[in-house]
Design a protein around this motif. Structure first.
Motif, PDB file in Angstrom:
ATOM      1  N   PRO A   1     -66.404 155.334 -57.563  1.00 20.27           N
ATOM      2  CA  PRO A   1     -67.572 155.483 -56.698  1.00 20.27           C
ATOM      3  C   PRO A   1     -67.843 154.187 -55.929  1.00 20.27           C
ATOM      4  O   PRO A   1     -67.958 153.112 -56.516  1.00 20.27           O
ATOM      5  CB  PRO A   1     -68.710 155.806 -57.672  1.00 20.27           C
ATOM      6  CG  PRO A   1     -68.217 155.364 -59.015  1.00 20.27           C
ATOM      7  CD  PRO A   1     -66.733 155.522 -58.990  1.00 20.27           C
ATOM      8  N   GLY A   2     -67.925 154.302 -54.608  1.00 24.40           N
ATOM      9  CA  GLY A   2     -68.025 153.145 -53.735  1.00 24.40           C
ATOM     10  C   GLY A   2     -66.848 153.061 -52.793  1.00 24.40           C
ATOM     11  O   GLY A   2     -66.943 152.485 -51.703  1.00 24.40           O
ATOM     12  N   VAL A   3     -65.696 153.638 -53.210  1.00 27.59           N
ATOM     13  CA  VAL A   3     -64.560 153.752 -52.301  1.00 27.59           C
ATOM     14  C   VAL A   3     -64.950 154.675 -51.143  1.00 27.59           C
ATOM     15  O   VAL A   3     -65.655 155.672 -51.329  1.00 27.59           O
ATOM     16  CB  VAL A   3     -63.329 154.313 -53.048  1.00 27.59           C
ATOM     17  CG1 VAL A   3     -62.213 154.678 -52.077  1.00 27.59           C
ATOM     18  CG2 VAL A   3     -62.830 153.312 -54.081  1.00 27.59           C
ATOM     19  N   ASP A   4     -64.521 154.337 -49.949  1.00 32.24           N
ATOM     20  CA  ASP A   4     -64.809 155.147 -48.757  1.00 32.24           C
ATOM     21  C   ASP A   4     -63.943 156.404 -48.799  1.00 32.24           C
ATOM     22  O   ASP A   4     -62.841 156.442 -48.245  1.00 32.24           O
ATOM     23  CB  ASP A   4     -64.540 154.323 -47.498  1.00 32.24           C
ATOM     24  CG  ASP A   4     -64.997 155.020 -46.215  1.00 32.24           C
ATOM     25  OD1 ASP A   4     -65.257 156.234 -46.264  1.00 32.24           O
ATOM     26  OD2 ASP A   4     -65.086 154.327 -45.190  1.00 32.24           O
TER      27      ASP A   4
ATOM     28  N   ARG B   1     -71.569 146.443 -50.206  1.00 25.55           N
ATOM     29  CA  ARG B   1     -71.648 147.645 -49.374  1.00 25.55           C
ATOM     30  C   ARG B   1     -73.015 148.307 -49.503  1.00 25.55           C
ATOM     31  O   ARG B   1     -73.549 148.838 -48.519  1.00 25.55           O
ATOM     32  CB  ARG B   1     -70.530 148.616 -49.759  1.00 25.55           C
ATOM     33  CG  ARG B   1     -69.147 148.074 -49.461  1.00 25.55           C
ATOM     34  CD  ARG B   1     -68.030 149.059 -49.785  1.00 25.55           C
ATOM     35  NE  ARG B   1     -66.722 148.453 -49.597  1.00 25.55           N
ATOM     36  CZ  ARG B   1     -65.566 149.109 -49.642  1.00 25.55           C
ATOM     37  NH1 ARG B   1     -65.557 150.421 -49.884  1.00 25.55           N
ATOM     38  NH2 ARG B   1     -64.423 148.475 -49.457  1.00 25.55           N
ATOM     39  N   MET B   2     -73.576 148.290 -50.702  1.00 23.78           N
ATOM     40  CA  MET B   2     -74.916 148.840 -50.872  1.00 23.78           C
ATOM     41  C   MET B   2     -75.925 148.072 -50.031  1.00 23.78           C
ATOM     42  O   MET B   2     -76.819 148.669 -49.399  1.00 23.78           O
ATOM     43  CB  MET B   2     -75.317 148.800 -52.342  1.00 23.78           C
ATOM     44  CG  MET B   2     -74.640 149.818 -53.232  1.00 23.78           C
ATOM     45  SD  MET B   2     -75.152 149.604 -54.966  1.00 23.78           S
ATOM     46  CE  MET B   2     -74.430 151.076 -55.710  1.00 23.78           C
ATOM     47  N   ARG B   3     -75.804 146.753 -50.008  1.00 23.77           N
ATOM     48  CA  ARG B   3     -76.718 145.945 -49.199  1.00 23.77           C
ATOM     49  C   ARG B   3     -76.591 146.280 -47.718  1.00 23.77           C
ATOM     50  O   ARG B   3     -77.554 146.164 -46.958  1.00 23.77           O
ATOM     51  CB  ARG B   3     -76.431 144.459 -49.411  1.00 23.77           C
ATOM     52  CG  ARG B   3     -76.773 143.947 -50.801  1.00 23.77           C
ATOM     53  CD  ARG B   3     -76.426 142.468 -50.923  1.00 23.77           C
ATOM     54  NE  ARG B   3     -76.633 141.962 -52.273  1.00 23.77           N
ATOM     55  CZ  ARG B   3     -76.404 140.717 -52.645  1.00 23.77           C
ATOM     56  NH1 ARG B   3     -75.950 139.830 -51.759  1.00 23.77           N
ATOM     57  NH2 ARG B   3     -76.617 140.329 -53.878  1.00 23.77           N
ATOM     58  N   SER B   4     -75.385 146.688 -47.314  1.00 23.13           N
ATOM     59  CA  SER B   4     -75.144 147.030 -45.911  1.00 23.13           C
ATOM     60  C   SER B   4     -75.488 148.478 -45.595  1.00 23.13           C
ATOM     61  O   SER B   4     -75.249 148.934 -44.474  1.00 23.13           O
ATOM     62  CB  SER B   4     -73.677 146.750 -45.560  1.00 23.13           C
ATOM     63  OG  SER B   4     -73.377 145.381 -45.720  1.00 23.13           O
ATOM     64  N   GLY B   5     -76.014 149.202 -46.579  1.00 20.64           N
ATOM     65  CA  GLY B   5     -76.478 150.559 -46.314  1.00 20.64           C
ATOM     66  C   GLY B   5     -75.700 151.674 -46.970  1.00 20.64           C
ATOM     67  O   GLY B   5     -76.054 152.842 -46.813  1.00 20.64           O
ATOM     68  N   MET B   6     -74.638 151.352 -47.713  1.00 21.96           N
ATOM     69  CA  MET B   6     -73.895 152.415 -48.379  1.00 21.96           C
ATOM     70  C   MET B   6     -74.759 153.088 -49.436  1.00 21.96           C
ATOM     71  O   MET B   6     -75.395 152.414 -50.249  1.00 21.96           O
ATOM     72  CB  MET B   6     -72.638 151.849 -49.037  1.00 21.96           C
ATOM     73  CG  MET B   6     -71.745 152.924 -49.678  1.00 21.96           C
ATOM     74  SD  MET B   6     -70.341 152.244 -50.598  1.00 21.96           S
ATOM     75  CE  MET B   6     -71.172 151.678 -52.096  1.00 21.96           C
TER      76      MET B   6
ATOM     77  N   ASP C   1     -84.160 150.745 -51.725  1.00 19.97           N
ATOM     78  CA  ASP C   1     -84.180 149.414 -52.312  1.00 19.97           C
ATOM     79  C   ASP C   1     -82.849 149.140 -53.018  1.00 19.97           C
ATOM     80  O   ASP C   1     -82.383 149.940 -53.828  1.00 19.97           O
ATOM     81  CB  ASP C   1     -85.351 149.369 -53.300  1.00 19.97           C
ATOM     82  CG  ASP C   1     -85.477 148.049 -54.031  1.00 19.97           C
ATOM     83  OD1 ASP C   1     -84.732 147.109 -53.728  1.00 19.97           O
ATOM     84  OD2 ASP C   1     -86.352 147.980 -54.922  1.00 19.97           O
ATOM     85  N   ILE C   2     -82.229 147.983 -52.729  1.00 20.33           N
ATOM     86  CA  ILE C   2     -80.938 147.646 -53.317  1.00 20.33           C
ATOM     87  C   ILE C   2     -81.026 147.582 -54.842  1.00 20.33           C
ATOM     88  O   ILE C   2     -80.068 147.931 -55.546  1.00 20.33           O
ATOM     89  CB  ILE C   2     -80.411 146.307 -52.752  1.00 20.33           C
ATOM     90  CG1 ILE C   2     -79.065 145.929 -53.386  1.00 20.33           C
ATOM     91  CG2 ILE C   2     -81.409 145.198 -52.936  1.00 20.33           C
ATOM     92  CD1 ILE C   2     -77.953 146.919 -53.192  1.00 20.33           C
ATOM     93  N   LEU C   3     -82.174 147.182 -55.390  1.00 24.72           N
ATOM     94  CA  LEU C   3     -82.294 147.131 -56.843  1.00 24.72           C
ATOM     95  C   LEU C   3     -82.180 148.528 -57.457  1.00 24.72           C
ATOM     96  O   LEU C   3     -81.604 148.701 -58.534  1.00 24.72           O
ATOM     97  CB  LEU C   3     -83.613 146.484 -57.248  1.00 24.72           C
ATOM     98  CG  LEU C   3     -83.772 144.996 -56.887  1.00 24.72           C
ATOM     99  CD1 LEU C   3     -85.133 144.495 -57.344  1.00 24.72           C
ATOM    100  CD2 LEU C   3     -82.662 144.157 -57.495  1.00 24.72           C
ATOM    101  N   ARG C   4     -82.732 149.521 -56.772  1.00 24.66           N
ATOM    102  CA  ARG C   4     -82.637 150.897 -57.287  1.00 24.66           C
ATOM    103  C   ARG C   4     -81.226 151.453 -57.116  1.00 24.66           C
ATOM    104  O   ARG C   4     -80.737 152.200 -57.968  1.00 24.66           O
ATOM    105  CB  ARG C   4     -83.664 151.780 -56.592  1.00 24.66           C
ATOM    106  CG  ARG C   4     -85.103 151.383 -56.931  1.00 24.66           C
ATOM    107  CD  ARG C   4     -86.113 152.366 -56.357  1.00 24.66           C
ATOM    108  NE  ARG C   4     -87.475 151.953 -56.634  1.00 24.66           N
ATOM    109  CZ  ARG C   4     -88.122 152.197 -57.769  1.00 24.66           C
ATOM    110  NH1 ARG C   4     -87.516 152.877 -58.723  1.00 24.66           N
ATOM    111  NH2 ARG C   4     -89.365 151.777 -57.933  1.00 24.66           N
ATOM    112  N   LYS C   5     -80.552 151.110 -56.045  1.00 25.77           N
ATOM    113  CA  LYS C   5     -79.160 151.522 -55.890  1.00 25.77           C
ATOM    114  C   LYS C   5     -78.302 150.913 -57.009  1.00 25.77           C
ATOM    115  O   LYS C   5     -77.468 151.595 -57.621  1.00 25.77           O
ATOM    116  CB  LYS C   5     -78.614 151.061 -54.538  1.00 25.77           C
ATOM    117  CG  LYS C   5     -79.129 151.803 -53.319  1.00 25.77           C
ATOM    118  CD  LYS C   5     -78.412 151.246 -52.089  1.00 25.77           C
ATOM    119  CE  LYS C   5     -78.880 151.862 -50.810  1.00 25.77           C
ATOM    120  NZ  LYS C   5     -78.172 151.292 -49.641  1.00 25.77           N
TER     121      LYS C   5
END
Length: 599
Positions: free
Chosen positions: A50-53, A157-162, A173-177
């Motif tokens: 999870p996180g791979v495009d 990537r999460m910080r960039s909107g993934m 919120d990045i903390l919740r992601k």
């Protein structure tokens, strides 16, 4: 980021044997197609962490195959069902959840998976299954590929909107992601990919991008991990700014980037850091967790594995406040609390080793005598409501510090480092379980208040750890264990309540060590460079530089550390899990420190 400093290596790599095959970018997917073309009606699985495009992987494969299926799109349960399934694990807190016990199959619809399998049975040509869980639809696939990337890249990537897997939460919120990843997705994903390691035909590194992916064979992947546990190595460190961050790492280590500071760095946290391979000059990156999960006994040793399982329990990281600010005032949970409330095996016992200290630098540590807990937490609550600043020194001891001091911080001890310190934090690997009590009237880099957890903190503060107790038990408990011409071995901690032991070796001559069947984690805390060698040539000489952390796997056994120039005075800090050494090996893991001449 680039390296301008003369020594510290931000991109350590494990060299692979000459002739190891690697395919890059479009060639990687062409290689998969060529191999599949040698098979009759093959089923190809490309299982993605999870996180791979996944969309980009689908597109790249569609250029070579006619029938490419997204398994999550075809068979995953609706996201509202998944959310309901893991609701207890996610909870409502911004930071903390509860570690899930779910398996990946729990996120899939049994009937829809069965339908996919029926479709495979009726295939007339090649079929490619893509996505996290693709292997669930074809346990007897003809070709299995793992598309992977490390957690640090996922966080970027999460910080960039993934968004999280199959969720529409790009702006959350990045903390919740991160919380969903930490407590749910990554736990499930790690359990799943361990079932694939021995069956992999290929490993696909998607850390940079799918367009620049690097492909190696499954045999090369396994050989790289087998080789890593037979020699010292470093994981790839990463660095991050923060509201309290300083400039020591920028100035002393040459860590440069377009950021105002570097607050902290993970120099050895295999579950988060990468392991980089050098394959004929081409960099192939993977989560260092793959090594922990695939070769845990060889890496950790039988005693440490028996205690912790496939979990690397020792963490080395940097906390830089030189020219910055105080860390948040905090406390870590007791073991019973973290197990009950968050589902973790063990807690975040830690220590601060002072690599450097500037003017006024020191630590807040323990409670002053006679403190009224109700009064202290009433003042904390007022401060967190913004009514007034918390009078920290009314309640908490502040001690000065000097370079090479070692401060021990068992869970339940109120603490933080002050501005103008450069801390090598040696701790257990419990990740994010810091109960912030006060953050010195600051907000985060995102402009939002940094979360505090006073209710959790109050239930864990050990009030008997007052000035006298911490002075006697937690500051510079140095005991000389062995001394000779050109070397000295000292035990510096940790406290009896903590499961890690730390040794400091001062040496200007070659000194012999022994893992005694448990993993060693070391940092060169003094001296420009040192060389780690095998007394019988089992691995190539390995050079480390000032402030670099490196791992000596349990299987290494004997090893020698010497100054790189042969004469300079150096020092290493070594950490290992106490009581896990092989009783048939060298007594007292790491204690042996004889000169080569004495041998």
């Amino acid at each position: 980021m680039h390296r301008s400093g003369p020594n510290y290596d931000v991109d350590p790599r494990l060299p692979q044997p000459p002739g190891t095959a690697v395919w890059v970018g479009a060639d990687a997917f062409a290689e998969l197609a060529a191999t599949a073309g040698t098979l009759e009606r093959p089923v190809v699985v490309v299982d993605c962490y999870p996180g791979v495009d996944e969309a980009a992987v689908l597109e790249a494969l569609s250029a070579h195959f006619d029938d490419v299926i997204s398994v999550p799109e075809a068979a995953a349960r609706p996201i509202d069902e998944i959310d309901a399934l893991i609701a207890r694990n996610i909870g409502t807190d911004r930071v903390f959840g509860y570690v899930t016990k779910h398996q990946l199959a729990d996120l899939y619809d049994v009937a829809l998976l069965a339908g996919l399998r029926d479709r495979l049975t009726a295939r007339t040509g090649a079929v490619v299954l893509v996505g996290w869980g693709a292997a669930l639809a074809a346990e007897d696939a003809d070709l299995i590929v793992l598309a992977d990337l490390p957690r640090w890249e996922i966080q970027q990537r999460m910080r960039s909107g993934m968004p999280n897997w199959r969720r529409e939460n790009r702006d959350e919120d990045i903390l919740r992601k991160y919380k969903r990843g930490f407590f749910v997705d990554w736990r499930i994903a790690d359990r799943h990919k361990t079932t694939l390691y021995d069956r992999l035909d290929y490993f696909l590194d998607t850390t940079t991008s799918v367009e620049d992916a690097r492909l190696i064979t499954g045999d090369a992947f396994r050989a790289a991990l087998d080789g890593a546990v037979r020699r010292p190595f470093r994981v790839v460190p990463y660095f991050d700014p923060g509201v309290w961050g300083g400039h020591w790492m920028q100035e002393r280590l040459g860590i440069n980037g377009d950021v105002p500071n570097y607050a902290w760095a993970f120099d050895c946290v295999p579950e988060e850091n990468s392991l980089a391979l050098d394959v004929g000059g081409i960099r192939v990156e993977m989560p260092a967790a793959n090594l922990v999960l695939h070769r845990p006994v060889e890496l950790l040793g039988p005693g440490t594995f028996a205690q912790f399982g496939a979990d690397f329990p020792i963490r080395f990281d940097f906390l830089d406040t030189m020219g910055g600010g105080n860390l948040s005032l905090q406390v870590h949970p007791l073991t019973g609390y973290i197990q009950d409330r968050f589902g973790m095996k063990y807690t975040q016992d830690e220590s601060y080793y002072m690599l450097d200290v500037g003017e006024g630098g020191g630590v807040y540590l323990g409670i002053k005598p006679g403190v009224d807990p109700d009064a202290m937490f009433e003042d904390l609550e007022r401060s967190n409501r913004g009514e007034r600043s918390f009078p920290a020194e009314k309640y908490v001891n502040r001690f000065p510090a000097t370079k090479h001091d070692h401060v021990l911080i068992p869970a339940g001890t109120v603490h933080c480092s002050t501005r103008n310190t450069m801390v090598l934090e040696i701790s257990s690997t419990a990740f994010l379980f810091t109960f912030k009590m006060w953050d010195w009237d600051r907000v985060g880099l995102d402009g939002k208040p940094r979360p505090t957890h006073l209710e959790h903190a109050r239930r864990n503060v050990q009030w008997e750890r007052d000035t006298e107790w911490v002075t006697r038990n937690l500051i510079n408990r140095v005991e000389v264990l062995e001394e000779g011409d050109g070397y000295r071995v000292e035990q510096t901690g940790l406290h009896e309540l903590e499961f890690i032991t730390t040794l400091r070796h001062w040496f200007s001559v070659p000194t012999s060590r022994h893992t005694a069947s448990t993993v060693h984690v070391l940092n060169l805390v003094e001296g420009a460079a040192a060389v780690v060698e095998s007394p019988d040539g089992a691995f190539s000489p390995f050079e480390v530089h000032y402030a670099e952390t490196f791992i000596v796997p349990a299987t290494v056994g004997p090893y020698v550390v010497r100054p790189a120039d042969g004469v300079s005075r150096c020092a290493t800090m070594t950490a290992f899990v106490r009581g896990t050494e092989d009783p048939h090996g060298v007594a007292g893991a790491g204690l042996r420190c004889t000169t080569r001449a004495q041998e």
